[in-house]
Design an enzyme around this catalytic site. Sequence first.
Site, PDB file in Angstrom:
ATOM      1  N   GLU A 423       0.410  -1.204   0.217  1.00  0.00           N
ATOM      2  CA  GLU A 423       0.161   0.084   0.135  1.00  0.00           C
ATOM      3  C   GLU A 423       0.493   1.251   0.272  1.00  0.00           C
ATOM      4  O   GLU A 423       0.501   2.270  -0.261  1.00  0.00           O
ATOM      5  CB  GLU A 423      -0.863   0.078   0.945  1.00  0.00           C
ATOM      6  CG  GLU A 423      -1.719  -1.227   1.343  1.00  0.00           C
ATOM      7  CD  GLU A 423      -3.109  -1.319   2.456  1.00  0.00           C
ATOM      8  OE1 GLU A 423      -1.953  -0.495   3.324  1.00  0.00           O
ATOM      9  OE2 GLU A 423      -3.983  -1.674   2.716  1.00  0.00           O
ATOM     10  N   GLU A 454       7.833 -21.951   7.758  1.00  0.00           N
ATOM     11  CA  GLU A 454       7.738 -20.952   9.530  1.00  0.00           C
ATOM     12  C   GLU A 454       8.975 -21.550  10.250  1.00  0.00           C
ATOM     13  O   GLU A 454       9.432 -20.342  11.072  1.00  0.00           O
ATOM     14  CB  GLU A 454       6.764 -20.638  10.178  1.00  0.00           C
ATOM     15  CG  GLU A 454       6.138 -21.788  10.802  1.00  0.00           C
ATOM     16  CD  GLU A 454       4.664 -21.301  11.733  1.00  0.00           C
ATOM     17  OE1 GLU A 454       4.760 -21.442  13.431  1.00  0.00           O
ATOM     18  OE2 GLU A 454       3.784 -20.835  11.184  1.00  0.00           O
TER      19      GLU A 454
END
Length: 614
Positions: A423, A454
């Site tokens: 953004e 992860e």
Amino acid sequence: MPSKKNSVAQQTPLFLGLECGGTKSVAVAARSDGRKLFQFTAGPANLRLLNDDQLTRHFADIRRAHNGLPELSGLGIGMAGARTEEDRNRIRSAAAKAWPNVPCYATNDLETALAAADTANKKKSTRVLIVSGTGSCCFGKNSEGRRAKIGGWGHILGDKGSGYEIGLRGLKAVVYYFDRDGKLPFLGQRILRSLHLNHPNDLIGWVLNASKSDVAGLAMEVFHAWNKKDKIAADLLTAAAESLAQDAVDCARQLSAPKGFVEFISNGSVLLQQPKFAALVRRKILGQWPNATVTPLKRESVWGAIELARTHLPVARKNFAEKKSPLLAPIKNNGLSPLETAFALSPTEGRNPLSLNLDQLSLSEAVALMLKEDEKIPAAILEESGKIEEAIKFIVRAFKKNGRLFYVGAGTSGRLGILDASECPPTFRTLPEMVQGIIAGGRRAIWSAVEGAEDDATTGEEAMRQNEISQRDVVVGIAASGRTPFVWGALHEAKRRGAKTVLLCFNPHLNFLKGKRPNLIIAPSVGPEILTGSTRLKAGTATKMILNILTTLAMVRIGKVKSNLMIDLNPSNVKLRDRAVRIVQELASVDAAAAQAALEKSRWNVKDACQMLG
């Protein structure tokens, strides 16, 4: 009555090592003291070329071959094509079907080959494995455990100095000289004869249907021609030797000081079966790195799989037992974690006493409860405002030095980092590289879970190296529990490279080893989730709020905001162009038509348009 000697033998752990490559698979069962009980050779098995069912069948075939053996204590499997934690999980999952309840150490065939060299020489130094068989690769490790790899990209993208490349270059040289001179060179005659072809034109049809192994097999003809003093073959092999030697030296440079001692270990059928060629590679390595030894691998690399199982699986078995309790969940991250307390339960994993009857609440009661819990988030973040301010100062200093901000996370944390980063270009007209998000598991993990991603600390570490993190950058690791190995691998490497490091988590109870603490820790205490362990809820909401604060206020501080208006937005659609017009109207005190005209003249740059209008 069994003898004492037999009783001791039965108590000695038995390990099965598997080395699976593009040419064949080798299985060896041996006691932990090195006594071999069984050896079996099966077909090729590159993980990238097998689906899960094929992989399971491959292991089942090997399992049937040693049915009469005593119970195994552990498995070590090194497989070509295994690169990521997801790959290793595939191997472990398939192995568990063939060998139920047997702990498995899964890795790639480079790691097992290097471990086989380690069993022969325990001297602590930098080691670089040089592999040239059908394919090629260089893989090294230093005494601190750091790894480096050059090559291993397969025959389309790489395999420099491999049997495949030697064979292919031989074919190309043959047709070149045939076109130039109107007759086949000596090497061409050998190749046609070996393939039972009558004319060079027949090579076109042959090569279209030839496998990688078929082309690699032609390397033998190049070596035969070289031994007959053929100049074309000599040129080809000199170039191949130079390529292998350069890759080996470049790999060593990533792990050792220029004058440091390095052990280069050669492996693969080309280097082990062609001593004259191996000697040429050796001379070229020593010409660039005199303080080194270059020796062939003296044991089959499958023994490295046994060594890795023998040395790592006792810990794995202990951890497996400990994981049965939620209070005892050890962090598995290859030694990269700076956490001193490995068995502390994060508040994000606790049960919320207010939602114990969540499944029995009415919808209106459940909605009210979730909103009431979310009301706690701003106050918890405000408690950490001093640390958030410090993080913003880190980021502003980085931006002013042309540095970058990286968010690193897994699952929801990683996705929120990518969202905030994505953004920034439309909102603040930043370059895409200025703020970046990195997620464990890569692109696919943005929209779907990537199992085990992860848990791989070394992949997080590698992400920092690939992005060339430096002292100008800031790395924010996002881990709700504060324990994610991928995040710690990234923070570890980023700090080593001089970057400012920030951990954003929701576990204020972490303890750190001396000197291993990140530069800054932001740890709001939002408490346990309404749905136990679901950190996409309060922890996710708090993460989004904090990331909003970090980037928005950093952009304000570097001049991308006037009053409360975005003066550097990128008007890339109708809505944003309408907003740009209104911003220019406000700042320049003009009407919409004048604002739009100035924007069009400035190519929709709000700052430039305002300057035009004075």
